[in-house]
Write an enzyme that holds these catalytic residues in place. Sequence first.
Site, PDB file in Angstrom:
ATOM      1  N   CYS A   1       0.922  -1.169   0.092  1.00 41.72           N
ATOM      2  CA  CYS A   1      -0.014  -0.035   0.068  1.00 41.72           C
ATOM      3  C   CYS A   1       0.861   1.192  -0.007  1.00 41.72           C
ATOM      4  CB  CYS A   1      -0.671  -0.094   1.166  1.00 41.72           C
ATOM      5  SG  CYS A   1      -1.964  -1.551   1.272  1.00 41.72           S
TER       6      CYS A   1
ATOM      7  N   CYS B   1       8.922   8.017   3.261  1.00 39.00           N
ATOM      8  CA  CYS B   1      10.088   7.254   3.751  1.00 39.00           C
ATOM      9  C   CYS B   1      11.285   7.989   4.163  1.00 39.00           C
ATOM     10  CB  CYS B   1      10.552   6.308   2.511  1.00 39.00           C
ATOM     11  SG  CYS B   1      12.001   5.261   2.973  1.00 39.00           S
TER      12      CYS B   1
ATOM     13  N   ASP C   1      14.653  20.362  11.390  1.00 44.90           N
ATOM     14  CA  ASP C   1      14.109  20.689  12.882  1.00 44.90           C
ATOM     15  C   ASP C   1      14.488  22.248  13.076  1.00 44.90           C
ATOM     16  OD1 ASP C   1      12.968  18.068  13.491  1.00 44.90           O
ATOM     17  OD2 ASP C   1      14.876  17.447  14.074  1.00 44.90           O
TER      18      ASP C   1
ATOM     19  N   CYS D   1      16.688  -0.054   4.678  1.00 45.28           N
ATOM     20  CA  CYS D   1      15.555   0.386   5.213  1.00 45.28           C
ATOM     21  C   CYS D   1      15.887   0.473   6.908  1.00 45.28           C
ATOM     22  CB  CYS D   1      14.466  -0.629   4.970  1.00 45.28           C
ATOM     23  SG  CYS D   1      13.133  -0.724   5.967  1.00 45.28           S
TER      24      CYS D   1
ATOM     25  N   ARG E   1      -1.476 -15.139  -2.358  1.00 48.86           N
ATOM     26  CA  ARG E   1      -0.829 -14.556  -1.022  1.00 48.86           C
ATOM     27  C   ARG E   1      -1.510 -15.262  -0.041  1.00 48.86           C
ATOM     28  NH1 ARG E   1       0.790  -8.235   0.015  1.00 48.86           N
ATOM     29  NH2 ARG E   1       2.808  -8.552   0.526  1.00 48.86           N
TER      30      ARG E   1
ATOM     31  N   CYS F   1      11.228   1.650  10.301  1.00 49.13           N
ATOM     32  CA  CYS F   1      10.604   2.386  11.161  1.00 49.13           C
ATOM     33  C   CYS F   1       8.976   2.938  10.865  1.00 49.13           C
ATOM     34  CB  CYS F   1      11.294   4.089  11.119  1.00 49.13           C
ATOM     35  SG  CYS F   1      11.015   4.766   9.320  1.00 49.13           S
TER      36      CYS F   1
ATOM     37  N   TYR G   1      -5.758 -13.135  -3.274  1.00 43.58           N
ATOM     38  CA  TYR G   1      -5.134 -12.815  -2.072  1.00 43.58           C
ATOM     39  C   TYR G   1      -6.213 -13.487  -0.887  1.00 43.58           C
ATOM     40  CZ  TYR G   1      -3.698  -8.861   1.168  1.00 43.58           C
ATOM     41  OH  TYR G   1      -3.315  -8.213   2.214  1.00 43.58           O
TER      42      TYR G   1
ATOM     43  N   HIS H   1      -3.362 -11.409   5.504  1.00 40.51           N
ATOM     44  CA  HIS H   1      -3.497 -10.069   6.459  1.00 40.51           C
ATOM     45  C   HIS H   1      -4.598  -9.808   6.890  1.00 40.51           C
ATOM     46  CE1 HIS H   1      -0.079  -8.681   3.685  1.00 40.51           C
ATOM     47  NE2 HIS H   1       0.449  -9.119   4.491  1.00 40.51           N
TER      48      HIS H   1
ATOM     49  N   ARG I   1      12.118  -7.585   5.444  1.00 41.11           N
ATOM     50  CA  ARG I   1      13.018  -6.543   5.713  1.00 41.11           C
ATOM     51  C   ARG I   1      14.246  -6.908   5.178  1.00 41.11           C
ATOM     52  NH1 ARG I   1      14.366  -4.444  10.337  1.00 41.11           N
ATOM     53  NH2 ARG I   1      12.787  -5.411  11.409  1.00 41.11           N
TER      54      ARG I   1
ATOM     55  N   ALA J   1       8.923  -5.127   0.468  1.00 45.96           N
ATOM     56  CA  ALA J   1       8.097  -3.930   0.243  1.00 45.96           C
ATOM     57  C   ALA J   1       8.994  -2.790   0.748  1.00 45.96           C
ATOM     58  CB  ALA J   1       6.822  -4.039   0.985  1.00 45.96           C
ATOM     59  N   ARG J   2       9.259  -2.721   1.955  1.00 47.06           N
ATOM     60  CA  ARG J   2      10.172  -1.817   2.658  1.00 47.06           C
ATOM     61  C   ARG J   2      11.405  -1.620   1.959  1.00 47.06           C
ATOM     62  NH1 ARG J   2       8.727  -2.855   8.630  1.00 47.06           N
ATOM     63  NH2 ARG J   2       8.987  -4.850   7.842  1.00 47.06           N
TER      64      ARG J   2
ATOM     65  N   ASP K   1       3.450  -8.761   9.618  1.00 44.47           N
ATOM     66  CA  ASP K   1       4.148  -8.952   8.433  1.00 44.47           C
ATOM     67  C   ASP K   1       5.567  -7.399   8.324  1.00 44.47           C
ATOM     68  OD1 ASP K   1       4.514 -10.497   6.389  1.00 44.47           O
ATOM     69  OD2 ASP K   1       3.116  -9.622   5.029  1.00 44.47           O
TER      70      ASP K   1
HETATM   71  P1  ADP Z   1      17.777  17.811  12.161  1.00 47.18           P
HETATM   72  O1  ADP Z   1      16.797  16.728  12.199  1.00 47.18           O
HETATM   73  O2  ADP Z   1      17.118  19.055  11.676  1.00 47.18           O
HETATM   74  O3  ADP Z   1      18.617  17.376  10.889  1.00 47.18           O
HETATM   75  P2  ADP Z   1      19.382  17.459  14.344  1.00 47.18           P
HETATM   76  O4  ADP Z   1      19.282  18.008  15.751  1.00 47.18           O
HETATM   77  O5  ADP Z   1      19.720  15.952  14.142  1.00 47.18           O
HETATM   78  O6  ADP Z   1      18.591  18.303  13.407  1.00 47.18           O
HETATM   79  O7  ADP Z   1      20.844  17.987  13.899  1.00 47.18           O
HETATM   80  C1  ADP Z   1      21.353  19.308  14.176  1.00 47.18           C
HETATM   81  C2  ADP Z   1      22.839  19.400  14.128  1.00 47.18           C
HETATM   82  O8  ADP Z   1      23.290  20.558  13.947  1.00 47.18           O
HETATM   83  C3  ADP Z   1      23.538  18.765  15.269  1.00 47.18           C
HETATM   84  O9  ADP Z   1      24.561  17.611  15.109  1.00 47.18           O
HETATM   85  C4  ADP Z   1      24.043  19.836  16.253  1.00 47.18           C
HETATM   86  O10 ADP Z   1      25.319  19.532  16.849  1.00 47.18           O
HETATM   87  C5  ADP Z   1      24.392  20.873  14.801  1.00 47.18           C
HETATM   88  N1  ADP Z   1      24.584  22.045  15.236  1.00 47.18           N
HETATM   89  C6  ADP Z   1      23.696  22.763  15.901  1.00 47.18           C
HETATM   90  N2  ADP Z   1      23.796  24.011  16.042  1.00 47.18           N
HETATM   91  C7  ADP Z   1      25.039  24.481  15.442  1.00 47.18           C
HETATM   92  C8  ADP Z   1      26.005  25.415  14.961  1.00 47.18           C
HETATM   93  N3  ADP Z   1      25.800  26.645  15.385  1.00 47.18           N
HETATM   94  N4  ADP Z   1      27.075  24.950  14.154  1.00 47.18           N
HETATM   95  C9  ADP Z   1      27.373  23.745  13.674  1.00 47.18           C
HETATM   96  N5  ADP Z   1      26.682  22.595  14.045  1.00 47.18           N
HETATM   97  C10 ADP Z   1      25.399  22.885  14.715  1.00 47.18           C
HETATM   98 FE1  SF4 Z   2      12.098   1.515   5.786  1.00 46.08          FE
HETATM   99 FE2  SF4 Z   2      11.409   3.523   7.507  1.00 46.08          FE
HETATM  100 FE3  SF4 Z   2      11.466   3.859   4.686  1.00 46.08          FE
HETATM  101 FE4  SF4 Z   2       9.597   2.303   5.450  1.00 46.08          FE
HETATM  102  S1  SF4 Z   2       9.714   4.641   5.974  1.00 46.08           S
HETATM  103  S2  SF4 Z   2      10.936   1.843   3.801  1.00 46.08           S
HETATM  104  S3  SF4 Z   2      10.373   1.483   7.293  1.00 46.08           S
HETATM  105  S4  SF4 Z   2      13.221   3.360   6.381  1.00 46.08           S
END
Ligand code: ADP
Ligand code: SF4
Length: 701
Positions: free
Chosen positions: A31, A363, A645, A345, A226, A348, A172, A175, A299, A321-322, A267
């Site tokens: 799916c 993904c 983030d 993969c 299946r 997750c 089918y 599942h 997997r 699939a994955r 699965d």
């Molecule tokens: P994302 O999920 O958005 O990639 P993460 O929190 O996993 O964010 O990664 C952010 C990375 O940025 C971390 O490894 C952190 O150490 C690094 N980081 C944060 N601030 C700075 C900065 N001012 N200079 C260099 N690296 C930084």
């Molecule tokens: Fe694999 Fe996660 Fe991608 Fe699905 S989303 S295929 S579980 S890595």
Amino acid sequence: MTESSPYDILFEPVQIGPVTTKNRFYQVPHCNGMGYRDPSAQAAMRRIKAEGGWSVVNTEQVEIHPTSDIAPFIELRIWDDQDLPHLARIAEAIHEGGALAGIELAHNGMNAPNLYSREIPLGPMHLPVAPDTIAPIQARAMTKRDIADLRRWHRTAVRRSIDIGYDLVYVYAAHGYSGLHHFLSPRYNQRTDEYGGSLANRMRLLREVLEDTMEIADGKAAIACRIAVEGEYGPNGVHREDIQGVLTELGELPDLWDFAMGSWEEDSLTSRFGPEGSQEEHVAGLKALTSKPVVGVGRFTSPDAMVRQIRKGLLDLIGAARPSIADPFLPNKIRDRQLESIRECIGCNICVTGDQTMSIIRCTQNPSMGEEYRRGWHPERVKPKTSDARVAVIGAGPAGLEAARALGVRGYDVNLLEAGRELGGRVTLESKLPGLSAWNRVRDYRVLAIEAMPNVEVFRESPVTAEDVLEFGFEHVLVATGSTWRADGVGRFHTTPIPVDGIEVCTPTDVLAGRLPTGQRVVVYDDDYYYMGGVIAEALRAAGKDVSIVTPSAQVSQWTVHTFEVGKIQRRLIEAGIVRHTDHAVVSAAAGGVTISSVYTEQTTQLEADALVMVTARLPKDELFTQLEARIGDSDLLTVRGIGDAWAPGTIAAAVWSGRRAAEEFEMDLKPNDEVQFRREVTALDPIWPGVTLQATGAGK
Ligand code: ADP
Ligand code: SF4
């Protein structure tokens, strides 16, 4: 590939009835949340799998009739000729990519609530619809006439599938999503006629449909079945002895057996709850019961594990699939011995959440998944650079790593600057939590790729300030500095801080940095609802703390219902001795205790505690972005973009996608954002409007 490659065996052809595969890589039906709504998006996605070397590429389940309607989920339909152009485009696209096209015909039986069609669900008995829905709807016990209807609908669907070019057609029975499975199962089938009771009777409908299908196919297409081999609903489900019986009786009927589990949940185990190859114990020994080829999943991302499945005589075809979602080019990479470039993969199930939330598949590892048609992204290729610009990517978490990798593939000179010694950001940290070690693959794939690119330079232990950026004269900057978990309790339930006084408060940011609460009695407050609350509770319990977990939701980590983990998480917490307080919010905390309140009655309860861990929400680390944006124009700096983030905290998948998007869009002429930024299909209007009348619909005829 040389003669002596240990993986040669994976590239042997396999005869499936009238068709022959070019190798043993087989994309099983899966799916994807596209279905009838996004047929061209699906066609493009499947074509890329074919291009990547899969010898057979299948659709997801295709509902054969309006009584098989699993709305609100969005799958394919073959209800009548109107659906055929969609399905034909998918088959054509798979052929263009060089694979055999398979179609998984499905009658969902008593699993179809028919919310869209409003038909009465059909099952072996009068029972509430199950197992995937709790709608207040009952299935009606099928009469002989219903059974004859079902067989006729299936025959018609087979005929249509072959007419539009499918090489392989499914029957089918797995599942819990198939009426044939419900008939096989003593849990759902206690009929007293010749379709119930003994195994021979319970498999009668499967036999009939298989025979019908073979007859219609008449050598023009291969027929796969299946079947659920294990894992269904307690003692009176379908179990090993039943499947052995089915294979002994019907083993020679179809051209291929596809072994699946009794539920999709079993699965598609996440890596948190099962290793690669976890189906092996259920599949072992079944191949011996048929001379026909067999396919199964697990997997599989490691070619050695795949070879083992073939050599041990467990499978003839490596189903995926994955792994085919995370890396559509997995077969070609193994063929070309580019094992280091495999995007494994991570298990997750973010891909599953696309289907479960009726949105397009996504993904964590493969940000191009679902974007092949919509945005023209490809899992291996990115548009070449359009200038000699140099780009600084600040932060080497999943967003920064993917941005740097994809810009590197485009040919740009990239400086990736990371404050810490280790690369990977949150992935490196979170993969140390219980059960999440496979998540490191998000980092490893990208770091390996970047290391092989002379145009991408990585600077570790390089915390970057706005002044540094200006001093180095960077013109283009992507800020991927991540986020921090907030300690004030603000989240979904409380949008203002929770009153806290005199008690130790921690966050996942602290725990991930190794700063565990010092107190013995710890309350974890899960107002986030994804995995973090549960997994932090597990980690603290493993560190010897007395842990209870509070959530305003009905279950801890409620959103993991979409990753098929929610039940397993509750079980693991209970088994670890972690006390759950669901339907409750933390309302205040002070020395010695935490006050929680029922979300329904506001009645409060005191929990004795020495520490409170807030798993509520995160704040972007966006100071650098804000400072840099203010300097555009009065320095060399031309562009700055926040990604991952640091722009808006989200899933790892969202961070990777955001990094990819920034790389794809760099120096591209983009449409203004008042326009839709991607291609989409819109339902075609019925040309006969306004001539529709009640009589003209033929209702009731
Ligand atoms: P994302 O999920 O958005 O990639 P993460 O929190 O996993 O964010 O990664 C952010 C990375 O940025 C971390 O490894 C952190 O150490 C690094 N980081 C944060 N601030 C700075 C900065 N001012 N200079 C260099 N690296 C930084
Ligand atoms: Fe694999 Fe996660 Fe991608 Fe699905 S989303 S295929 S579980 S890595």
